[in-house]
Design an enzyme around this catalytic site. Structure first.
Site, short mmCIF file in Angstrom:
data_model
loop_
_atom_site.label_atom_id
_atom_site.label_comp_id
_atom_site.label_asym_id
_atom_site.label_seq_id
_atom_site.Cartn_x
_atom_site.Cartn_y
_atom_site.Cartn_z
CB SER A 96 48.54 36.81 43.27
OG SER A 96 48.58 35.80 43.34
CE1 TYR A 117 45.83 36.76 47.62
CE2 TYR A 117 46.84 34.98 46.32
CZ TYR A 117 46.82 36.16 46.91
OH TYR A 117 48.06 36.96 46.64
CE LYS A 167 46.31 39.97 46.48
NZ LYS A 167 46.97 41.36 46.92
#
Ligand code: UDP
Length: 334
Positions: free
Chosen positions: A118, A142, A146
């Protein structure tokens, strides 16, 4: 013999579009999904192994039942705000779950993986558009989950001969242009689906002034004060995965590679609302509220590296085209 691809998270939004793209391209596909955020009916007739990445036993059951040539891994929790409020969920699912998957791949001797990374791994950009060489300092859990997996893949390629391609998506959007599938989340938190749901609400006779659509902040240092994002159509994302898979199968990749998948242009939240007004012909109202935790002001990428190495360029490039595929899908027009 057909190459066999295991799609982890194939019942989710991007994963289910990928299942269609893989079938269209002639691959044999199996889906592994815990259905916590995905939908069994999105998988169609493809075999679905219901299982959770946090369970090594579930992974064993899946890998021992079939031979796989490559794994595509879409199964992640992906809500920035939720990751700030519930980081444990994110570390358990996205980090521990993926490490379990990599362990199963080692055990069953599958060493090719396309990983959904991402643009959230970059954090606040220092230079826009963001290239792959940009520093990676995520500003929310988040993004950190990743980035941890990207780094694990780097180490696994050096030590265990893993061949991985991590694709750093900017804002995935839109629905299958042929109308077979759409963007569905429960709960829905993404901007374009929420704006179009508001347009549909008004179109079906509800009062525009009773809107529950929220704009999270107009005090960012952007042209109109709202956040700017780079929206990339899901069909273009899927095409990039097919090219990444071909590169891995041709043994052209060099251990572990990273590519941005971006459109190269930024649209603000107000731009999105205006385009949705044009496409739907509906007066879309909103409430202005304070910023959402973890949102960088601007995320716009360059995909020059993907163009050069994978031969990939987005084809559905205007925001109007992207929005239109979603509007057709929620209106039920094929
Ligand atoms: N956004 C908003 N209202 C919403 C949902 C999103 O203003 O109801 C904003 C959000 O703050 C971000 C942009 O729209 O700046 C895109 O958010 P989304 O959740 O779609 O994707 P993200 O950028 O978080 O991956």
């Amino acid at each position: 013999m057909k190459k066999r691809v295991l799609v982890i998270g194939g019942a989710g939004y991007i994963g289910s579009h990928m299942v269609l793209a893989l079938q269209d391209a002639g691959y044999a596909v199996v889906v592994f999904d815990n259905l916590s955020r995905g939908f069994a009916d999105a998988v169609g007739a493809v075999p679905l192994v219901e299982g959770d990445l946090r369970s090594p036993a579930n992974l064993d059951a899946c890998f021992s039942a079939g031979r796989f040539d490559l794994v595509m891994h879409f199964a992640a929790l992906a809500y920035v705000g939720e990751s700030v409020a519930h980081p444990e969920l994110y570390y358990q699912n996205n980090v521990i779950g993926t490490l379990n998957l990599l362990a199963a791949m080692r055990k069953y001797r599958v060493n090719r993986i396309v990983f959904s990374s991402s643009c959230a791994t970059y954090g606040e950009p220092e230079i826009v558009p963001i290239a792959e060489s940009h520093s990676q300092r995520p500003i929310n859990p988040y993004g950190r989950t990743k980035l941890i997996i990207e780094e694990a893949l780097r180490d696994y390629s050096a030590a265990y001969a893993f061949q991985s391609i991590s694709l750093r998506y900017f804002n995935a959007a839109g629905c299958d242009p042929k109308g077979r599938l759409g963007e569905r989340h429960d709960p829905e938190t993404h901007l374009i689906p929420l704006v179009l749901a508001e347009a549909l609400r008004v179109r079906t006779g509800n009062a525009p002034e009773k809107t529950t659509l929220k704009v999270f902040g107009d005090d960012f240092s952007t042209q109109d004060g709202s956040c700017v994002r780079d929206y990339i159509h899901v069909a273009d994302l899927c095409r990039a995965h097919l090219l990444a898979a071909e590169r891995l199968f041709a043994d052209k990749s060099v251990g572990c590679e990273f590519f941005n998948l971006a459109n190269g242009s930024g649209f603000s939240v107000f731009d999105v609302i205006n385009v949705c007004r044009e496409i739907t012909g509906q007066p879309i109202n909103y409430q202005l509220v304070s910023r959402r935790a973890g949102d960088p002001a601007v995320l716009v990428g360059t995909a020059d590296k993907a163009a050069e190495v994978l031969g990939w360029k987005p084809e559905i490039i205007t925001l109007a085209e992207i929005v239109e595929t979603h509007w057709r899908w929620i209106c039920g027009d094929k």
